[in-house]
Write an enzyme that holds these catalytic residues in place. Sequence first.
Site, mmCIF file in Angstrom:
data_model
loop_
_atom_site.group_PDB
_atom_site.id
_atom_site.type_symbol
_atom_site.label_atom_id
_atom_site.label_comp_id
_atom_site.label_asym_id
_atom_site.label_seq_id
_atom_site.Cartn_x
_atom_site.Cartn_y
_atom_site.Cartn_z
ATOM 1 N N PHE A 1 12.600 -19.869 27.044
ATOM 2 C CA PHE A 1 11.603 -19.398 26.089
ATOM 3 C C PHE A 1 10.358 -20.265 26.205
ATOM 4 O O PHE A 1 10.411 -21.476 26.016
ATOM 5 C CB PHE A 1 12.198 -19.473 24.675
ATOM 6 C CG PHE A 1 11.246 -19.119 23.565
ATOM 7 C CD1 PHE A 1 10.677 -17.861 23.496
ATOM 8 C CD2 PHE A 1 10.955 -20.044 22.580
ATOM 9 C CE1 PHE A 1 9.813 -17.527 22.452
ATOM 10 C CE2 PHE A 1 10.105 -19.725 21.533
ATOM 11 C CZ PHE A 1 9.529 -18.465 21.472
ATOM 12 N N ALA B 1 3.771 -24.469 21.684
ATOM 13 C CA ALA B 1 4.381 -25.004 20.464
ATOM 14 C C ALA B 1 3.424 -25.838 19.614
ATOM 15 O O ALA B 1 3.720 -26.106 18.456
ATOM 16 C CB ALA B 1 5.598 -25.857 20.851
ATOM 17 N N HIS C 1 9.248 -26.920 32.023
ATOM 18 C CA HIS C 1 9.220 -27.131 30.573
ATOM 19 C C HIS C 1 10.624 -27.390 30.067
ATOM 20 O O HIS C 1 11.578 -26.784 30.549
ATOM 21 C CB HIS C 1 8.685 -25.884 29.852
ATOM 22 C CG HIS C 1 7.249 -25.625 30.077
ATOM 23 N ND1 HIS C 1 6.256 -26.244 29.353
ATOM 24 C CD2 HIS C 1 6.627 -24.816 30.962
ATOM 25 C CE1 HIS C 1 5.084 -25.814 29.784
ATOM 26 N NE2 HIS C 1 5.275 -24.952 30.762
ATOM 27 N N PRO C 2 10.724 -28.246 29.063
ATOM 28 C CA PRO C 2 12.017 -28.388 28.387
ATOM 29 C C PRO C 2 12.214 -27.200 27.452
ATOM 30 O O PRO C 2 11.247 -26.540 27.065
ATOM 31 C CB PRO C 2 11.838 -29.674 27.580
ATOM 32 C CG PRO C 2 10.373 -29.697 27.282
ATOM 33 C CD PRO C 2 9.698 -29.109 28.494
#
Length: 172
Positions: free
Chosen positions: A124, A128, A72-73
């Site tokens: 984190f 989203a 994940h970014p």
Amino acid sequence: MERNHKMTIKEFNQLSTEDAKAEIFKCCGCTYWATKLVDNRPFASSDDLKVTSDTVWISAEEKDWKEAFTHHPKIGDVKSLEKKFATKEWASAEQSGVGGASVDVLNELAAGNSEYEKKFGYIFIVCATGKSAQEMLDLLKKRLTNTPEAELKIAAREQNKITHLRIDKLFS
């Protein structure tokens, strides 16, 4: 294996093991999870696949969860999507809430991400979709107060939510 259309469960069931792993890996970057899921074919439906996905995810170890997190970014770091991630279109859409964020909120997200990574050892992870940058920042600040054990479980649950959304995208 590049696809120009949504896949059906029947098509997924008929893929070679290697191609099936490559396709499902787009939904969750965890080798253990992808391997176990592919080994459990055939599936009757995407809901059937999600039930098995949940069972496999719960049985995964900490190292497996952390592997998935590396795919994940960082929230708000959309530039990294273009360089690193096979699911950049999905991740970019998932993080669309940061698009209209102020520079201050983006800077706070960047600082919070750094603090989070130093404390927990991974980025984190939050589902989203549907969240504004401010909502994600508020969640990040709240979750920074968690113990490492509690936070790992929360991050794993968030990863599972993301996985479900991506399974829906792959098969819808």
